[in-house]
Design a protein around this motif. Structure first.
Motif, PDB file in Angstrom:
ATOM      1  N   THR A  53     -12.220  94.946   8.648  1.00 44.43           N
ATOM      2  CA  THR A  53     -13.033  95.043   9.851  1.00 44.43           C
ATOM      3  C   THR A  53     -13.606  96.447   9.897  1.00 44.43           C
ATOM      4  O   THR A  53     -12.861  97.433   9.808  1.00 44.43           O
ATOM      5  N   PHE A  54     -14.920  96.523  10.035  1.00 43.85           N
ATOM      6  CA  PHE A  54     -15.601  97.807  10.033  1.00 43.85           C
ATOM      7  C   PHE A  54     -16.028  98.187  11.446  1.00 43.85           C
ATOM      8  O   PHE A  54     -16.392  97.330  12.254  1.00 43.85           O
ATOM      9  N   GLY A  55     -16.004  99.503  11.713  1.00 45.72           N
ATOM     10  CA  GLY A  55     -16.615  99.996  12.933  1.00 45.72           C
ATOM     11  C   GLY A  55     -18.119  99.960  12.804  1.00 45.72           C
ATOM     12  O   GLY A  55     -18.664  99.630  11.745  1.00 45.72           O
ATOM     13  N   ASP A  56     -18.810 100.319  13.883  1.00 40.48           N
ATOM     14  CA  ASP A  56     -20.266 100.250  13.883  1.00 40.48           C
ATOM     15  C   ASP A  56     -20.937 101.451  13.243  1.00 40.48           C
ATOM     16  O   ASP A  56     -22.161 101.497  13.141  1.00 40.48           O
ATOM     17  N   GLY A  57     -20.143 102.423  12.826  1.00 40.57           N
ATOM     18  CA  GLY A  57     -20.694 103.544  12.094  1.00 40.57           C
ATOM     19  C   GLY A  57     -21.049 104.744  12.958  1.00 40.57           C
ATOM     20  O   GLY A  57     -21.366 104.612  14.143  1.00 40.57           O
ATOM     21  N   THR A  58     -20.987 105.922  12.332  1.00 37.71           N
ATOM     22  CA  THR A  58     -21.416 107.178  12.952  1.00 37.71           C
ATOM     23  C   THR A  58     -22.388 107.846  11.991  1.00 37.71           C
ATOM     24  O   THR A  58     -22.043 108.062  10.824  1.00 37.71           O
ATOM     25  N   THR A  59     -23.578 108.135  12.476  1.00 35.18           N
ATOM     26  CA  THR A  59     -24.559 108.827  11.647  1.00 35.18           C
ATOM     27  C   THR A  59     -24.343 110.324  11.764  1.00 35.18           C
ATOM     28  O   THR A  59     -24.427 110.893  12.856  1.00 35.18           O
ATOM     29  N   LEU A  60     -24.053 110.960  10.643  1.00 37.17           N
ATOM     30  CA  LEU A  60     -23.806 112.393  10.623  1.00 37.17           C
ATOM     31  C   LEU A  60     -25.024 113.120  10.061  1.00 37.17           C
ATOM     32  O   LEU A  60     -25.494 112.813   8.963  1.00 37.17           O
ATOM     33  N   THR A  61     -25.507 114.076  10.822  1.00 32.98           N
ATOM     34  CA  THR A  61     -26.600 114.939  10.385  1.00 32.98           C
ATOM     35  C   THR A  61     -26.027 116.324  10.117  1.00 32.98           C
ATOM     36  O   THR A  61     -25.243 116.847  10.915  1.00 32.98           O
ATOM     37  N   VAL A  62     -26.411 116.907   8.994  1.00 32.23           N
ATOM     38  CA  VAL A  62     -25.963 118.255   8.652  1.00 32.23           C
ATOM     39  C   VAL A  62     -27.170 119.178   8.714  1.00 32.23           C
ATOM     40  O   VAL A  62     -28.156 118.981   7.990  1.00 32.23           O
ATOM     41  N   LYS A  63     -27.088 120.194   9.559  1.00 40.80           N
ATOM     42  CA  LYS A  63     -28.209 121.122   9.756  1.00 40.80           C
ATOM     43  C   LYS A  63     -28.040 122.350   8.875  1.00 40.80           C
ATOM     44  O   LYS A  63     -26.968 122.945   8.849  1.00 40.80           O
ATOM     45  N   PRO A  64     -29.100 122.708   8.157  1.00 39.78           N
ATOM     46  CA  PRO A  64     -28.986 123.882   7.268  1.00 39.78           C
ATOM     47  C   PRO A  64     -28.983 125.189   8.052  1.00 39.78           C
ATOM     48  O   PRO A  64     -29.362 125.231   9.224  1.00 39.78           O
TER      49      PRO A  64
END
Lengths: 113, 115
Positions: free
Chosen positions: B104-115
């Motif tokens: 069973t998977f969660g709905d996800g988290t979008t991770l942004t990495v800022k330079p």
């Protein structure tokens, strides 16, 4: 060597057509899966086969029919394609000796027009 | 039925900083596995880290570590020294301790990495 491979990677087709997606794993795993990832990126299991036998069949329209000719292959056939079938379909495999880790294929992006 | 909840649809972090992604789950089982998968823009699902529920020690893989709280049914992922290549969608997954059990998977988290 590719562990879990899928063909094709992209599939564009018209509503009402029938299409198949193929999956092969060379990891010697006993269990294979099909997942659907919709436009919102939600990932849901569709089917699971263990040694060519169906063991999980989630609530999926019967237009979707998985076929496992041997334990290294699990193909997905879709009849009478509908717009809502547009998604990315992932194949995966696992083996209990590896802490049940699932290894995923690269995905097949299906677009129904 | 098992459920997996990722309460953060989106997160961002500055390059070289540390970020923690949350995951909670619901189960009546005592033995199970938990996973974090990474899905970059290439769409490939890549295993980041896994944890066996019977192990009290938190799993660690280089810059990735988890905080597994079995009683609280919490399984957060910490990414240290974030890199631009860490930018991706991260999925938390639960799997029963049984052969060929479904995940069973969660709905996800979008991770942004800022330079």
């Amino acid at each position: 060597d590719t562990a879990v491979s899928q063909t094709p990677k992209y599939l564009v087709t018209q509503m009402g057509n029938d299409k198949s997606i193929k999956c092969e794993q060379n990891l010697g795993h006993d269990t294979m899966y099909w997942y659907k990832q919709d436009s919102k990126k939600f990932l849901k299991i569709m089917f699971s086969y263990n040694n060519k036998e169906l063991i999980i069949n989630e609530t999926v329209p019967n237009r979707f029919s998985p076929k496992s000719p041997d334990k290294a292959h699990l193909n997905l056939h879709i009849n009478s394609l509908e717009l809502g079938d547009s998604a990315v379909y992932f194949c995966a495999s696992s083996h209990p000796g590896e802490q049940e880790t699932q290894y995923f294929g690269p995905g097949t992006r299906l677009l129904v027009l | 039925a098992q459920t997996v909840t990722q309460s953060q649809p989106e997160m961002s972090v500055q390059e070289a900083e540390t970020v923690t992604l949350s995951c909670t789950y619901d189960t009546s089982e005592s033995d199970y596995y938990l996973f974090w998968y990474k899905q970059p823009p290439s769409r490939q699902m890549i295993l980041v880290i896994r944890q066996e529920a019977y192990k009290q020690q938190n799993a660690t893989e280089n810059r990735f570590s988890v905080n597994f709280q079995k009683a609280a049914k919490s399984f957060s992922l910490k990414i240290s020294d974030s890199q631009l290549g860490d930018a991706a969608m991260y999925f938390c997954a639960y799997r029963r301790f049984a052969n060929a059990g479904k995940s069973t998977f969660g709905d996800g988290t979008t991770l942004t990495v800022k330079p």
